[in-house]
Design an enzyme around this catalytic site. Structure first.
Site, PDB file in Angstrom:
ATOM      1  N   ASP A   1      -3.248  -1.534   1.151  1.00  0.00           N
ATOM      2  CA  ASP A   1      -2.420  -1.336   2.338  1.00  0.00           C
ATOM      3  C   ASP A   1      -3.288  -0.771   3.459  1.00  0.00           C
ATOM      4  OD1 ASP A   1      -0.361  -0.892   4.135  1.00  0.00           O
ATOM      5  OD2 ASP A   1       0.224   1.012   3.230  1.00  0.00           O
TER       6      ASP A   1
ATOM      7  N   ASP B   1      -2.837   0.519   7.249  1.00  0.00           N
ATOM      8  CA  ASP B   1      -1.774   0.871   8.175  1.00  0.00           C
ATOM      9  C   ASP B   1      -2.394   1.327   9.487  1.00  0.00           C
ATOM     10  OD1 ASP B   1       0.417   1.866   9.546  1.00  0.00           O
ATOM     11  OD2 ASP B   1       1.405   2.525   7.706  1.00  0.00           O
TER      12      ASP B   1
ATOM     13  N   ASP C   1      -4.871   2.873   2.212  1.00  0.00           N
ATOM     14  CA  ASP C   1      -4.017   3.954   1.733  1.00  0.00           C
ATOM     15  C   ASP C   1      -4.215   4.080   0.223  1.00  0.00           C
ATOM     16  OD1 ASP C   1      -1.986   5.508   0.713  1.00  0.00           O
ATOM     17  OD2 ASP C   1      -0.518   4.837   2.194  1.00  0.00           O
TER      18      ASP C   1
END
Ligand code: SF4
Ligand code: ZN
Ligand code: ZN
Lengths: 385, 345
Positions: A98, A100, A294
């Site tokens: 992930d 972000d 992440d």
């Protein structure tokens, strides 16, 4: 979460239309019968979890019937997906990353971040001021920082994605067509790995991968710098495998050394102030060169994850596969709601660009196409009238 | 027929008999016995006495935490190994089996490391193909330079991520094209734990037929000798808390346990009334085990040495902060590991 009694039906209506017309955009996960599903509903806290669908058709039917605000699917495979966690019998999980935009600390962010009062929903225009928040309408002290990502934000995330792909294809030897890149539906990217080799790995092993990709924990010894007998003394001894590949190779390139540069490396170390100084310099270098992923998302093997092709209630955009990362523009390619006119009250001056159309709204009330109205409502910057 | 215990995938690569002697757990060893037409009853023959004595010695040495380092002709080694397994099985004591399995793994580890350093590339390749693929389902290739070995990143991680040392972290490895490059020692270290598990499970899965008298007698003898060290495991505590169990597990694999975990383990054992001698022996698989030092430390914690203060078991909260807590549902409502299992409703 989306407030107001009038607002929910508008958003829900647009979502319903999407699922009704474009259910096929919702991607069928591999081994669907071994996955756990979950969804959240408009105006309700919490999530319904531990669901199972035997086919994508069953799932489509649920989407049209329930019109969830968010839909999730496990990256894990279970023998009994509907049982409570301890009894599911974990069989493995796809490897996922992930990225972000909000974790990247980009300088543009304050210029498009709106404080929205968590108590009354009042919104203020972006500002650089660091003073403590106090709501002008209700005096509330807490605000949610809502961001309308700009093209620099998206480019920043893309840069991380490219870096990640570089690591995955060179060091980890993955095939590029086994790496699936998705726009998250809001401000980032999810990268799903189709390689079954990684499916059995436990959280500890995945955390080791995260450490590798993000550049944490590289020992000075791994690039040949060893602690001398006293305090800050050091000496050079290259590791047996050499320093040609992987992180060792990256650092060697950066320092412009190779496996024969004993004197040069020793010189660099002394310049940095010995072993400790070199080590802290090394930490800084690896952090900069690593990918900002992440860690929790990758190590959690029991999580449910936003499903490709479903809508994100933080934006009304869809989680969308990026066939070509370079040309991908989320504000066009992931903006899939309809264009029916909707009357909204806009809480503060906003600028955005969706489906190639620029909106610069300073009036209180406006008539907007559904995709733009829903976007602002989801962000907490507008209400339906 | 004991040889049938040795089944797993057969491979087409033939091992030299010298290899079979060092690695008696390979399929080929069993096959060799089968082909030679060896039968159970033969163990009662007087000339088999030597084998049985060797087997007993091998077990004793292994259980004592040492490595049995005699290496004989392969016929003798294979038979000795199989008789050892049978005896360990019939002794039927869990700690004996665990220690024995660990020592067999260590023995093989030493031979393997030597072989990998000395043998030619071709030999290396066949040895690896055999041992790593058949036994551990781990594919290993000789690297382009003929010196290092390559394993797939995922295969590496599945094993290394449970090692505690920083240098085993992937970032500190030579990683390229989906492979991790390792030298001979490291390659063997990667599978050591599995080898002991494999031998352990092999013995667990055995079903014993009526034993030849000679083995029976020797096994009984050995059992009587070892029993006082291991049989009185019945303290008031029926089950250890997860944190303690975890520490014991790490320990029994011969892996390094952080100092704070050792203190927890020792103070807990003292608190439940385990004798100092036994507690000291719990640490004997530690890579840096030294009986004298460990004894001093345990006695110190017990308040018998030095400051004369008795140390108490660290609280759950402290252990949690040190990442030593592995709480399960049964830990609900307790604040110190000593309460585990005592507060049942
Ligand atoms: S809760 Fe206490 S007893 Fe249970 S595992 Fe954690 S530290 Fe041990
Ligand atoms: Zn307010
Ligand atoms: Zn931006």
């Amino acid at each position: 979460m989306i407030e107001a009694a009038k607002t929910i039906p508008v958003v829900r209506g647009a979502f319903r239309e999407y699922y009704f017309k474009q259910a096929r955009a919702v991607e069928e996960p591999g081994k669907i019968e071994q996955r756990e599903f979950g969804y959240a509903q408009f105006g309700q806290a919490g999530m319904t979890r531990h669901l199972s669908f035997n086919s994508i058709k069953e799932l489509h039917a649920m989407l049209v019937k329930e019109v969830p605000s968010d839909v999730y699917c496990s990256n894990a495979y279970y023998k009994f997906p509907t049982q409570p966690m301890q009894e599911k019998q974990w069989l493995g999980a796809d490897l996922i990353f992930d990225i972000d935009g909000k974790d990247l600390d980009l300088p543009c962010v304050p210029s498009h971040t709106y404080p929205v009062c968590t108590n009354c929903g009042h919104a203020l225009p972006p500002s650089d001021e660091k003073k403590e928040y106090s709501c002008p309408s209700c005096n509330g002290k807490k605000a949610e920082r809502v961001s309308i990502p700009c093209s620099k934000c998206i480019e920043g995330s893309k840069k991380e994605v490219r870096r990640l792909i570089e690591f995955l294809t060179t060091d980890l030897g993955m095939q590029r067509d086994n790496i699936y890149v998705y726009f998250s539906g809001n401000n980032g990217f999810h990268i799903h790995i189709g390689d079954s080799e990684y499916v059995p790995l436990d959280p500890q092993a995945r955390s080791d991968i995260v450490g590798y990709l993000s550049g944490t924990g590289l020992l000075a010894e791994s690039v040949g710098v060893r602690k001398g007998r006293e305090g800050n003394m050091s000496f050079i001894k290259f590791p047996r495998g050499g320093i040609a590949y992987g992180w060792r190779g990256r650092i060697a390139d950066k320092l412009k050394i190779d496996g024969s540069s004993i004197i040069k490396l020793k010189h660099i170390v002394d310049q940095k102030g010995g072993y400790a100084g070199f080590k802290s310099e090394l930490d800084k270098m690896t952090r900069e060169m690593g990918v900002r992923i992440d860690p929790q998302v990758t190590t959690d093997v029991h999580r449910i994850f936003r499903m490709p092709g479903t809508l994100n209630s933080k934006s009304g955009l869809a989680k969308t596969r990026c066939a070509d990362l370079e040309s991908f523009n989320p504000f066009n390619d992931a903006c899939l709601l309809g264009g029916n006119k909707v009357n909204v009250r806009v809480k503060t001056h906003v600028k955005l660009k969706l489906k190639g159309e620029a909106f610069n709204i300073s009036k209180e009330s406006a008539e907007l196409p559904a995709f733009a109205a829903v976007y602002l409502i989801c962000k907490g910057l507008a209400e339906a009238m | 027929m004991p040889v049938q215990l040795m089944t797993s995938n057969l491979s087409s690569i033939r091992m030299g008999t010298g290899d079979l002697a060092k690695y008696p757990f390979l399929n080929e060893a069993g096959e060799y016995l089968r082909e030679s037409g060896f039968g159970w009853e033969e163990l009662d023959r007087p000339d088999m006495k030597d084998i049985i004595d060797r087997a007993a010695e091998r077990i004793e040495v292994g259980v004592g935490g040492n490595i049995y380092d005699k290496l004989e002709k392969y016929e003798i080694e294979i038979l000795t190994f199989i008789v050892s397994l049978i005896m360990v099985k019939s002794i039927g004591m869990e700690p004996v089996l665990k220690k024995y399995a660990l020592s067999e793994a260590r023995r093989a580890e030493e031979f393997l490391t030597q072989d990998l350093k000395q043998q030619s590339e071709m030999q290396k390749h066949s040895l690896f193909a055999k041992i790593f693929e058949d036994l551990f389902k781990l594919k290993i290739e000789v690297a382009e330079d003929g010196r290092l070995f390559k394993v797939r990143v995922a295969d590496y991680l599945a094993r290394s991520s449970h090692f505690h040392e920083q240098e085993w972290k992937l970032i500190n490895r030579l990683v390229q094209g989906g492979h991790v490059y390792l030298d001979a020692d490291e390659t063997v270290r990667l599978v050591r734990n599995e080898l002991s598990v494999l031998i352990y499970e092999k013995v667990k899965a055995m079903t014993l037929p009526t034993l030849p008298q000679a083995i029976k007698v020797k096994a009984e003898e050995l059992r009587a000798k070892l029993a006082p060290r291991y049989e009185y495991r019945t303290s008031a505590v029926t089950e250890y808390p997860p944190c303690v169990k975890h520490a014991i597990e790490v320990m029994s694999k011969g892996e390094n346990l952080p100092h704070s975990a050792r203190v927890m383990l020792a103070t807990y054992m003292l608190a439940v009334g385990k004798p100092v001698d036994e507690i000291v022996m719990m640490f004997q698989n530690a890579p840096d085990f030294n009986e004298k030092i460990t004894r001093y430390q345990v006695e110190h914690l017990a308040g018998m040495k030095g400051s004369r203060t008795k140390y108490s078991v660290p609280s759950c909260e402290k252990l949690r902060n040190e990442n030593l807590c592995f709480a399960t549902e049964e830990c609900n409502g307790i604040i110190n590991p000593v309460q585990f299992g005592r507060k049942r409703k």
